[in-house]
Write an enzyme that holds these catalytic residues in place. Structure first.
Site, mmCIF file in Angstrom:
data_model
loop_
_atom_site.group_PDB
_atom_site.id
_atom_site.type_symbol
_atom_site.label_atom_id
_atom_site.label_comp_id
_atom_site.label_asym_id
_atom_site.label_seq_id
_atom_site.Cartn_x
_atom_site.Cartn_y
_atom_site.Cartn_z
ATOM 1 N N TYR A 143 0.803 -1.218 0.000
ATOM 2 C CA TYR A 143 0.000 0.000 0.000
ATOM 3 C C TYR A 143 0.838 1.272 0.000
ATOM 4 C CZ TYR A 143 -4.696 -1.876 0.781
ATOM 5 O OH TYR A 143 -5.908 -2.491 0.638
ATOM 6 N N LYS A 200 3.867 -15.096 1.846
ATOM 7 C CA LYS A 200 4.041 -15.787 0.565
ATOM 8 C C LYS A 200 5.547 -16.020 0.411
ATOM 9 C CE LYS A 200 2.462 -17.382 -3.409
ATOM 10 N NZ LYS A 200 1.563 -18.556 -3.520
ATOM 11 N N ASP A 232 -2.185 -18.018 0.074
ATOM 12 C CA ASP A 232 -3.191 -18.689 -0.766
ATOM 13 C C ASP A 232 -3.841 -19.845 -0.008
ATOM 14 O OD1 ASP A 232 -0.695 -19.900 -0.865
ATOM 15 O OD2 ASP A 232 -0.807 -20.450 -2.985
ATOM 16 N N ASP A 256 -5.982 -7.053 3.962
ATOM 17 C CA ASP A 256 -7.156 -6.423 3.355
ATOM 18 C C ASP A 256 -8.040 -7.498 2.724
ATOM 19 O OD1 ASP A 256 -8.813 -4.339 2.272
ATOM 20 O OD2 ASP A 256 -7.834 -4.684 0.340
ATOM 21 N N ASP A 260 -11.827 -9.287 4.266
ATOM 22 C CA ASP A 260 -13.118 -9.301 3.558
ATOM 23 C C ASP A 260 -13.634 -10.744 3.471
ATOM 24 O OD1 ASP A 260 -12.976 -6.520 3.019
ATOM 25 O OD2 ASP A 260 -13.898 -6.816 1.051
HETATM 26 C C1 IPM Z 1 -10.248 -1.408 4.158
HETATM 27 C C2 IPM Z 1 -10.574 -0.746 2.835
HETATM 28 C C3 IPM Z 1 -9.466 0.238 2.475
HETATM 29 C C4 IPM Z 1 -8.174 -0.557 2.411
HETATM 30 C C5 IPM Z 1 -9.698 1.002 1.164
HETATM 31 C C6 IPM Z 1 -10.991 1.792 1.209
HETATM 32 C C7 IPM Z 1 -8.546 1.887 0.825
HETATM 33 O O1 IPM Z 1 -10.737 -1.711 1.848
HETATM 34 O O2 IPM Z 1 -10.136 -0.676 5.159
HETATM 35 O O3 IPM Z 1 -10.107 -2.621 4.184
HETATM 36 O O4 IPM Z 1 -7.894 -1.185 1.394
HETATM 37 O O5 IPM Z 1 -7.440 -0.556 3.399
HETATM 38 MG MG MG Z 2 -10.677 -3.699 2.557
#
Ligand code: IPM
Ligand code: MG
Length: 367
Positions: A143, A200, A232, A256, A260
Protein backbone atom coordinates in the site's frame (compact mmCIF):
# COMPACT_ATOMS: atom_id res chain seq x y z
CA UNK A 1 -17.77 12.87 35.02
CA UNK A 2 -15.27 11.90 32.39
CA UNK A 3 -15.83 13.54 29.00
CA UNK A 4 -14.18 12.19 25.88
CA UNK A 5 -13.51 14.12 22.73
CA UNK A 6 -14.35 12.02 19.70
CA UNK A 7 -13.33 13.10 16.22
CA UNK A 8 -16.03 11.97 13.79
CA UNK A 9 -15.16 11.37 10.15
CA UNK A 10 -18.38 10.07 8.56
CA UNK A 11 -17.01 10.21 5.00
CA UNK A 12 -19.02 9.13 1.96
CA UNK A 13 -21.80 6.79 0.85
CA UNK A 14 -23.39 4.99 3.78
CA UNK A 15 -20.76 6.52 6.11
CA UNK A 16 -22.97 9.35 7.44
CA UNK A 17 -25.97 7.02 7.89
CA UNK A 18 -24.11 4.47 9.99
CA UNK A 19 -22.21 7.19 11.86
CA UNK A 20 -25.55 8.66 12.98
CA UNK A 21 -26.33 5.30 14.61
CA UNK A 22 -22.95 5.22 16.34
CA UNK A 23 -23.63 8.66 17.83
CA UNK A 24 -27.05 7.56 19.07
CA UNK A 25 -25.34 4.63 20.77
CA UNK A 26 -22.70 6.88 22.35
CA UNK A 27 -25.39 9.25 23.60
CA UNK A 28 -27.27 6.31 25.12
CA UNK A 29 -24.09 5.16 26.87
CA UNK A 30 -23.56 8.66 28.22
CA UNK A 31 -27.04 8.52 29.76
CA UNK A 32 -26.48 5.10 31.29
CA UNK A 33 -22.89 5.41 32.47
CA UNK A 34 -21.16 8.34 34.10
CA UNK A 35 -19.37 9.46 30.93
CA UNK A 36 -19.79 12.14 28.32
CA UNK A 37 -18.87 12.51 24.66
CA UNK A 38 -18.01 15.66 22.76
CA UNK A 39 -18.03 15.36 18.98
CA UNK A 40 -15.84 17.13 16.50
CA UNK A 41 -17.17 16.30 13.04
CA UNK A 42 -14.75 16.68 10.13
CA UNK A 43 -14.39 15.87 6.45
CA UNK A 44 -12.55 12.97 4.83
CA UNK A 45 -12.75 11.26 1.45
CA UNK A 46 -14.86 12.34 -1.51
CA UNK A 47 -16.88 14.91 0.42
CA UNK A 48 -13.61 16.49 1.53
CA UNK A 49 -12.36 16.59 -2.08
CA UNK A 50 -15.59 18.34 -3.10
CA UNK A 51 -15.32 20.90 -0.31
CA UNK A 52 -11.57 21.55 -0.22
CA UNK A 53 -9.89 19.72 -3.09
CA UNK A 54 -8.09 17.49 -0.57
CA UNK A 55 -9.12 13.99 0.55
CA UNK A 56 -7.78 14.77 4.04
CA UNK A 57 -7.86 18.49 4.88
CA UNK A 58 -5.39 19.69 7.51
CA UNK A 59 -8.29 20.66 9.79
CA UNK A 60 -9.44 17.02 9.86
CA UNK A 61 -5.96 15.76 10.67
CA UNK A 62 -5.54 18.34 13.43
CA UNK A 63 -8.92 17.48 14.93
CA UNK A 64 -7.97 13.79 14.87
CA UNK A 65 -4.66 14.47 16.59
CA UNK A 66 -6.38 16.43 19.34
CA UNK A 67 -9.07 13.88 20.07
CA UNK A 68 -9.22 10.96 22.48
CA UNK A 69 -10.23 8.70 19.59
CA UNK A 70 -11.26 8.89 15.95
CA UNK A 71 -14.40 7.24 14.63
CA UNK A 72 -14.55 6.88 10.86
CA UNK A 73 -17.41 5.79 8.59
CA UNK A 74 -16.30 4.96 5.06
CA UNK A 75 -14.83 6.72 2.06
CA UNK A 76 -15.17 6.53 -1.72
CA UNK A 77 -17.81 6.41 -4.43
CA UNK A 78 -18.27 6.33 -8.20
CA UNK A 79 -18.25 10.13 -8.35
CA UNK A 80 -14.54 10.16 -7.53
CA UNK A 81 -13.58 6.92 -9.26
CA UNK A 82 -10.93 7.60 -11.81
CA UNK A 83 -7.95 5.71 -13.15
CA UNK A 84 -6.12 8.98 -13.75
CA UNK A 85 -3.17 8.95 -11.32
CA UNK A 86 -3.28 12.75 -11.11
CA UNK A 87 -6.84 12.93 -9.78
CA UNK A 88 -7.25 12.99 -5.98
CA UNK A 89 -8.96 9.88 -4.66
CA UNK A 90 -11.05 9.55 -1.47
CA UNK A 91 -9.02 6.51 -0.38
CA UNK A 92 -5.89 8.67 -0.23
CA UNK A 93 -7.49 10.43 2.74
CA UNK A 94 -7.87 7.16 4.58
CA UNK A 95 -4.36 5.97 3.78
CA UNK A 96 -2.90 9.30 4.80
CA UNK A 97 -4.63 9.49 8.16
CA UNK A 98 -3.49 5.93 8.93
CA UNK A 99 0.06 6.91 8.05
CA UNK A 100 0.05 10.31 9.78
CA UNK A 101 -1.30 8.87 13.02
CA UNK A 102 1.13 5.93 12.80
CA UNK A 103 -1.66 3.36 12.96
CA UNK A 104 0.38 0.32 12.06
CA UNK A 105 -1.79 -2.33 13.74
CA UNK A 106 -5.24 -2.98 12.32
CA UNK A 107 -7.29 -5.38 14.42
CA UNK A 108 -10.26 -7.03 12.75
CA UNK A 109 -12.15 -9.43 15.00
CA UNK A 110 -14.30 -12.06 13.34
CA UNK A 111 -16.86 -13.39 15.78
CA UNK A 112 -19.97 -15.33 15.01
CA UNK A 113 -22.95 -14.17 17.02
CA UNK A 114 -24.90 -17.36 17.78
CA UNK A 115 -28.06 -15.90 16.32
CA UNK A 116 -26.31 -15.28 12.99
CA UNK A 117 -25.07 -18.82 12.38
CA UNK A 118 -27.68 -19.17 9.64
CA UNK A 119 -26.68 -15.89 7.99
CA UNK A 120 -23.29 -17.19 6.90
CA UNK A 121 -23.12 -18.79 3.46
CA UNK A 122 -21.00 -21.52 5.10
CA UNK A 123 -22.46 -24.58 6.80
CA UNK A 124 -23.21 -24.10 10.53
CA UNK A 125 -20.80 -26.91 11.50
CA UNK A 126 -17.95 -25.08 9.75
CA UNK A 127 -18.48 -21.73 11.43
CA UNK A 128 -19.43 -23.08 14.84
CA UNK A 129 -17.20 -21.50 17.49
CA UNK A 130 -15.30 -19.29 15.05
CA UNK A 131 -13.59 -16.50 16.96
CA UNK A 132 -10.54 -15.09 15.27
CA UNK A 133 -8.61 -11.86 15.10
CA UNK A 134 -6.86 -10.60 12.00
CA UNK A 135 -3.90 -8.35 12.81
CA UNK A 136 -3.23 -6.53 9.59
CA UNK A 137 -0.07 -4.44 9.14
CA UNK A 138 -1.51 -1.09 8.08
CA UNK A 139 1.18 1.47 7.27
CA UNK A 140 3.63 -0.44 5.09
CA UNK A 141 3.84 -3.10 2.42
CA UNK A 142 2.30 -2.87 -1.01
CA UNK A 143 0.00 0.00 0.00
CA UNK A 144 2.82 2.40 0.76
CA UNK A 145 5.68 1.35 -1.53
CA UNK A 146 6.95 3.30 -4.52
CA UNK A 147 4.56 3.22 -7.43
CA UNK A 148 4.59 4.70 -10.85
CA UNK A 149 2.91 4.60 -14.21
CA UNK A 150 4.73 5.75 -17.29
CA UNK A 151 4.95 5.38 -21.03
CA UNK A 152 7.68 2.95 -21.99
CA UNK A 153 9.69 4.40 -24.85
CA UNK A 154 11.97 1.37 -24.80
CA UNK A 155 9.48 -0.69 -26.71
CA UNK A 156 10.20 -3.81 -24.74
CA UNK A 157 6.94 -5.43 -25.81
CA UNK A 158 6.56 -8.05 -28.51
CA UNK A 159 7.96 -6.78 -31.82
CA UNK A 160 9.30 -3.68 -30.06
CA UNK A 161 5.82 -2.49 -29.18
CA UNK A 162 5.74 0.57 -26.96
CA UNK A 163 3.14 1.07 -24.26
CA UNK A 164 2.38 1.92 -20.69
CA UNK A 165 4.20 0.41 -17.76
CA UNK A 166 3.34 0.53 -14.07
CA UNK A 167 4.74 -0.87 -10.85
CA UNK A 168 3.88 -1.02 -7.16
CA UNK A 169 6.51 -1.95 -4.63
CA UNK A 170 6.14 -4.23 -1.61
CA UNK A 171 8.74 -3.08 0.87
CA UNK A 172 9.23 -3.62 4.60
CA UNK A 173 11.79 -2.57 7.14
CA UNK A 174 12.74 -4.90 9.94
CA UNK A 175 11.27 -2.68 12.69
CA UNK A 176 7.92 -2.52 10.91
CA UNK A 177 7.61 -6.28 10.88
CA UNK A 178 8.90 -6.68 14.42
CA UNK A 179 6.40 -4.25 15.95
CA UNK A 180 3.35 -5.73 14.21
CA UNK A 181 4.54 -9.25 15.05
CA UNK A 182 4.97 -8.30 18.73
CA UNK A 183 1.50 -6.79 18.70
CA UNK A 184 0.14 -10.04 17.29
CA UNK A 185 2.01 -12.23 19.79
CA UNK A 186 0.70 -10.08 22.66
CA UNK A 187 -2.81 -10.34 21.24
CA UNK A 188 -2.46 -14.12 21.03
CA UNK A 189 -1.17 -14.29 24.62
CA UNK A 190 -4.40 -12.70 25.80
CA UNK A 191 -6.51 -15.01 23.66
CA UNK A 192 -6.10 -18.73 22.94
CA UNK A 193 -2.36 -18.64 22.33
CA UNK A 194 -2.34 -19.56 18.64
CA UNK A 195 -0.73 -17.33 16.04
CA UNK A 196 -0.72 -17.87 12.29
CA UNK A 197 1.82 -15.73 10.49
CA UNK A 198 0.61 -15.46 6.92
CA UNK A 199 3.00 -14.77 4.06
CA UNK A 200 4.04 -15.79 0.57
CA UNK A 201 7.54 -16.90 1.52
CA UNK A 202 7.73 -19.35 -1.40
CA UNK A 203 7.87 -16.34 -3.75
CA UNK A 204 8.42 -12.99 -2.03
CA UNK A 205 11.61 -11.75 -0.40
CA UNK A 206 9.66 -9.52 2.00
CA UNK A 207 7.81 -12.64 3.13
CA UNK A 208 11.02 -14.55 3.76
CA UNK A 209 12.29 -11.68 5.90
CA UNK A 210 8.89 -11.46 7.62
CA UNK A 211 9.03 -15.16 8.49
CA UNK A 212 12.56 -14.91 9.86
CA UNK A 213 11.76 -11.92 12.08
CA UNK A 214 8.58 -13.51 13.42
CA UNK A 215 10.52 -16.66 14.33
CA UNK A 216 13.34 -14.65 15.91
CA UNK A 217 11.03 -13.00 18.43
CA UNK A 218 8.81 -16.04 19.03
CA UNK A 219 10.95 -17.15 21.98
CA UNK A 220 9.82 -14.01 23.86
CA UNK A 221 6.30 -15.46 23.82
CA UNK A 222 6.66 -19.08 24.99
CA UNK A 223 2.94 -19.47 25.64
CA UNK A 224 2.08 -18.79 22.01
CA UNK A 225 2.13 -21.56 19.41
CA UNK A 226 3.32 -20.17 16.09
CA UNK A 227 2.33 -21.46 12.65
CA UNK A 228 3.47 -20.26 9.24
CA UNK A 229 0.86 -20.36 6.52
CA UNK A 230 1.05 -19.27 2.91
CA UNK A 231 -1.53 -16.67 1.99
CA UNK A 232 -3.19 -18.69 -0.77
CA UNK A 233 -3.56 -21.66 1.55
CA UNK A 234 -4.94 -19.33 4.25
CA UNK A 235 -7.62 -18.12 1.85
CA UNK A 236 -8.65 -21.74 1.37
CA UNK A 237 -8.37 -22.71 5.07
CA UNK A 238 -10.58 -19.77 6.10
CA UNK A 239 -13.56 -21.38 4.41
CA UNK A 240 -12.45 -25.00 4.88
CA UNK A 241 -11.63 -24.98 8.60
CA UNK A 242 -11.83 -21.47 10.12
CA UNK A 243 -12.00 -22.89 13.66
CA UNK A 244 -8.24 -23.57 13.57
CA UNK A 245 -7.46 -19.83 13.70
CA UNK A 246 -7.05 -17.65 16.77
CA UNK A 247 -4.83 -14.75 15.66
CA UNK A 248 -3.65 -14.14 12.09
CA UNK A 249 -0.90 -11.60 11.44
CA UNK A 250 -0.10 -10.50 7.92
CA UNK A 251 1.01 -7.90 5.41
CA UNK A 252 -1.24 -4.94 4.58
CA UNK A 253 -2.66 -6.19 1.25
CA UNK A 254 -2.99 -9.81 2.34
CA UNK A 255 -4.84 -8.58 5.44
CA UNK A 256 -7.16 -6.42 3.36
CA UNK A 257 -8.16 -9.37 1.21
CA UNK A 258 -8.34 -12.02 3.93
CA UNK A 259 -10.44 -9.81 6.20
CA UNK A 260 -13.12 -9.30 3.56
CA UNK A 261 -13.15 -13.06 3.05
CA UNK A 262 -13.25 -13.81 6.78
CA UNK A 263 -16.11 -11.36 7.34
CA UNK A 264 -18.47 -13.78 5.62
CA UNK A 265 -17.91 -16.23 8.46
CA UNK A 266 -19.78 -13.74 10.64
CA UNK A 267 -22.55 -13.52 8.08
CA UNK A 268 -21.79 -10.22 6.42
CA UNK A 269 -19.12 -7.64 5.82
CA UNK A 270 -21.62 -5.37 7.54
CA UNK A 271 -20.69 -7.03 10.85
CA UNK A 272 -16.92 -6.54 10.76
CA UNK A 273 -15.52 -3.80 12.99
CA UNK A 274 -11.92 -2.67 13.19
CA UNK A 275 -9.45 -0.83 15.36
CA UNK A 276 -6.34 0.83 13.97
CA UNK A 277 -3.77 1.30 16.68
CA UNK A 278 -0.37 2.95 16.93
CA UNK A 279 1.45 4.74 19.71
CA UNK A 280 -0.93 7.71 19.98
CA UNK A 281 -4.57 8.38 19.19
CA UNK A 282 -6.32 5.42 17.54
CA UNK A 283 -8.94 5.14 14.83
CA UNK A 284 -12.02 2.92 14.65
CA UNK A 285 -13.92 2.09 11.51
CA UNK A 286 -16.00 -0.65 9.97
CA UNK A 287 -13.99 -2.92 7.66
CA UNK A 288 -16.46 -2.42 4.84
CA UNK A 289 -16.52 0.37 2.29
CA UNK A 290 -18.97 3.17 1.52
CA UNK A 291 -21.40 0.89 -0.37
CA UNK A 292 -22.46 3.59 -2.85
CA UNK A 293 -25.05 1.25 -4.39
CA UNK A 294 -27.17 1.40 -1.23
CA UNK A 295 -26.17 4.85 0.05
CA UNK A 296 -29.13 7.03 1.02
CA UNK A 297 -31.58 4.12 1.01
CA UNK A 298 -31.51 3.68 4.77
CA UNK A 299 -30.87 -0.06 4.53
CA UNK A 300 -27.18 -0.33 5.43
CA UNK A 301 -26.21 -2.47 8.41
CA UNK A 302 -24.87 -0.13 11.12
CA UNK A 303 -23.54 -2.94 13.33
CA UNK A 304 -19.93 -2.88 12.08
CA UNK A 305 -19.86 0.83 12.95
CA UNK A 306 -21.48 0.22 16.33
CA UNK A 307 -19.10 -2.66 17.07
CA UNK A 308 -16.24 -0.29 16.14
CA UNK A 309 -17.53 1.99 18.91
CA UNK A 310 -17.27 -1.03 21.22
CA UNK A 311 -13.62 -1.43 20.23
CA UNK A 312 -13.03 2.30 20.77
CA UNK A 313 -14.42 2.11 24.30
CA UNK A 314 -12.28 -0.91 25.05
CA UNK A 315 -8.95 0.06 23.51
CA UNK A 316 -8.79 3.86 23.65
CA UNK A 317 -11.11 4.92 26.44
CA UNK A 318 -10.70 2.01 28.82
CA UNK A 319 -14.47 1.88 29.36
CA UNK A 320 -14.84 -1.89 29.41
CA UNK A 321 -18.28 -1.80 31.03
CA UNK A 322 -19.72 0.42 28.32
CA UNK A 323 -18.03 -1.74 25.68
CA UNK A 324 -19.56 -4.89 27.16
CA UNK A 325 -22.94 -3.18 27.21
CA UNK A 326 -22.75 -2.59 23.45
CA UNK A 327 -21.75 -6.17 22.79
CA UNK A 328 -24.61 -7.51 24.88
CA UNK A 329 -27.08 -5.14 23.24
CA UNK A 330 -26.02 -6.29 19.76
CA UNK A 331 -26.21 -9.95 20.77
CA UNK A 332 -29.67 -9.41 22.30
CA UNK A 333 -31.07 -7.60 19.28
CA UNK A 334 -29.78 -10.33 16.96
CA UNK A 335 -31.10 -13.05 19.26
CA UNK A 336 -34.53 -11.45 19.04
CA UNK A 337 -34.32 -11.92 15.30
CA UNK A 338 -33.93 -8.33 14.09
CA UNK A 339 -32.08 -8.21 10.78
CA UNK A 340 -30.93 -5.70 8.21
CA UNK A 341 -31.08 -7.01 4.64
CA UNK A 342 -27.51 -8.27 4.51
CA UNK A 343 -27.98 -10.64 7.47
CA UNK A 344 -31.60 -11.61 6.86
CA UNK A 345 -32.48 -15.02 5.48
CA UNK A 346 -35.59 -16.75 4.17
CA UNK A 347 -36.75 -17.39 7.75
CA UNK A 348 -36.62 -13.74 8.78
CA UNK A 349 -40.24 -12.57 9.13
CA UNK A 350 -41.11 -9.35 7.34
CA UNK A 351 -41.78 -7.54 10.63
CA UNK A 352 -38.22 -8.24 11.79
CA UNK A 353 -36.53 -6.84 8.70
CA UNK A 354 -35.28 -3.41 9.65
CA UNK A 355 -33.37 -0.48 8.18
CA UNK A 356 -30.31 1.38 9.39
CA UNK A 357 -32.14 3.77 11.67
CA UNK A 358 -34.38 1.14 13.25
CA UNK A 359 -31.39 -1.12 13.93
CA UNK A 360 -29.71 1.81 15.67
CA UNK A 361 -32.87 2.45 17.72
CA UNK A 362 -33.08 -1.21 18.76
CA UNK A 363 -29.51 -1.15 20.09
CA UNK A 364 -30.25 2.12 21.92
CA UNK A 365 -33.39 0.60 23.52
CA UNK A 366 -31.37 -2.31 24.88
CA UNK A 367 -28.79 0.10 26.28
C1 IPM B 1 -10.25 -1.41 4.16
C2 IPM B 1 -10.57 -0.75 2.83
C3 IPM B 1 -9.47 0.24 2.48
C4 IPM B 1 -8.17 -0.56 2.41
C5 IPM B 1 -9.70 1.00 1.16
C6 IPM B 1 -10.99 1.79 1.21
C7 IPM B 1 -8.55 1.89 0.83
O1 IPM B 1 -10.74 -1.71 1.85
O2 IPM B 1 -10.14 -0.68 5.16
O3 IPM B 1 -10.11 -2.62 4.18
O4 IPM B 1 -7.89 -1.18 1.39
O5 IPM B 1 -7.44 -0.56 3.40
MG1 MG C 1 -10.68 -3.70 2.56
Amino acid sequence: MKTYKICLLPGDGIGPEIMAQACKVLDALARRFDIGFEYDKQLIGGCAIDATGQPLPEASLEAARHSDAVLLGAVGGPKWDSTDPNQPRPEQGLLRIRKELGLYANLRPVTVFDALAAASPLKPEIIEGVDLMIVRELTGGLYFGMRERFYDEDGSGPDGAKGQRAYDTLEYREYEIERIARHAFETAEKRRGRLHSVDKANVLETSRMWREIVHDIASDYPSVELFDMLVDNTAMQLVHNPGQFDVIVTENTFGDILSDEASMLSGSLGMLASASLGDGVALYEPSHGSAPDIAGLGIANPLAQILSVEMMLRYSLDEAQAADAIHQAVAAVLAEGWRTGDIADADTPADHRVGTDQMGDLIVERL
